[in-house]
Design a protein around this motif. Structure first.
Motif, PDB file in Angstrom:
ATOM      1  N   ASP A  12      54.011  33.638  46.474  1.00  0.00           N
ATOM      2  CA  ASP A  12      53.760  32.264  46.023  1.00  0.00           C
ATOM      3  C   ASP A  12      52.172  32.077  45.698  1.00  0.00           C
ATOM      4  O   ASP A  12      51.658  32.485  46.805  1.00  0.00           O
ATOM      5  N   ASP A  27      48.935  38.709  40.038  1.00  0.00           N
ATOM      6  CA  ASP A  27      49.460  37.753  40.377  1.00  0.00           C
ATOM      7  C   ASP A  27      48.524  36.395  40.184  1.00  0.00           C
ATOM      8  O   ASP A  27      48.982  35.043  40.080  1.00  0.00           O
ATOM      9  N   ASP A  29      56.976  40.008  46.340  1.00  0.00           N
ATOM     10  CA  ASP A  29      57.098  38.729  45.981  1.00  0.00           C
ATOM     11  C   ASP A  29      56.191  37.836  46.602  1.00  0.00           C
ATOM     12  O   ASP A  29      55.731  38.062  47.572  1.00  0.00           O
ATOM     13  N   HIS A  45      46.810  31.558  48.166  1.00  0.00           N
ATOM     14  CA  HIS A  45      47.972  31.577  48.814  1.00  0.00           C
ATOM     15  C   HIS A  45      47.841  30.599  50.239  1.00  0.00           C
ATOM     16  O   HIS A  45      46.749  30.743  50.980  1.00  0.00           O
ATOM     17  N   SER A  55      55.619  31.113  41.507  1.00  0.00           N
ATOM     18  CA  SER A  55      56.205  32.388  42.097  1.00  0.00           C
ATOM     19  C   SER A  55      56.240  33.259  41.091  1.00  0.00           C
ATOM     20  O   SER A  55      56.675  33.167  39.992  1.00  0.00           O
ATOM     21  N   HIS A  88      51.491  33.132  37.144  1.00  0.00           N
ATOM     22  CA  HIS A  88      52.876  33.335  36.914  1.00  0.00           C
ATOM     23  C   HIS A  88      53.847  32.676  35.779  1.00  0.00           C
ATOM     24  O   HIS A  88      54.610  33.016  35.055  1.00  0.00           O
TER      25      HIS A  88
END
Length: 212
Positions: free
Chosen positions: A27, A71, A25, A191, A14, A46
């Motif tokens: 994941d 990300d 934000d 994701h 995350s 991350h």
């Protein structure tokens, strides 16, 4: 020959995704393909320490980036430094890479048709632009799997509303490069939950009509 012990490991990390002045934000799925002795990491997202722990002391052959949104690459330099593994990226995504890592270039280039081998498993690079210019997917027929990054998700294409992206291009990439794979091919995404080529292919026209 495929190693009888070749497997796919998965962890979720995350953090945040930032582009065009916004931050969200997120994941991320991190995929590890290998056996007891060696592995590759697909998208070092991350948390380099968590990814290194998941490797469990195995030799890391490469850190492969499906694309260069922050990300998906923010932990890549730290993971490479900890393991000695090279970072591989398609050169069309270098402008995006430099937004996150201006002082650390990737170590090698991904190209359409390039084959990476780990634990006896071949992963073929498919250049699938649209979500990002240098976006790639990795097809492992022996594992009946394609790792799609943010090109194809359960329910449709990846986002194309931000810089460096283009909706007609991503639809063509999916139509030509992914929906031509065997229907039972598992789609392991950047994701969210996996899907299959067969589950997604009937919806291509809906996506085109929906547009962006």
């Amino acid at each position: 020959m495929t190693s009888p012990n070749a497997r796919i490991d998965h962890l979720v990390t995350s953090g945040t995704f930032s582009l065009d002045g916004g931050t969200w934000d997120v994941d991320n799925n991190v995929w590890i393909v290998g056996d007891e002795s060696e592995a590759i990491v697909i998208d070092a997202a991350h948390d380099a320490a968590a990814i290194e722990a998941a490797l469990g002391g195995r030799t890391l052959v490469a850190v492969v980036c499906t694309h260069a949104h922050n990300d998906h690459i923010d932990a890549a330099p730290a993971l490479a430094a900890a393991t000695g593994a090279p970072i591989l990226l398609h050169p069309d995504d270098l402008p995006l890479w430099k937004q996150t890592h201006p002082d650390r270039a990737p170590d090698g280039e991904l190209a359409d048709g390039l084959t990476l081998t780990v634990a006896g498993v071949e992963l073929t690079v498919l250049h699938t632009p649209g979500h990002a210019p240098g976006a790639v997917c990795l097809y492992a027929p022996e594992l009946s799997t394609v790792f799609t990054g943010d090109t194809l998700f359960q329910g449709g294409p990846g986002a194309t509303g931000r810089s460096f992206s283009h909706f007609p291009t991503i639809v063509e990439s999916i139509r030509q490069r992914l929906l031509t794979l065997p229907p039972d091919t598992v789609v392991r995404t950047g994701h969210g939950d996996p899907t299959t080529v067969g589950e997604e292919s009937p919806h291509l026209q809906e996506w085109i009509q929906r547009g962006h």
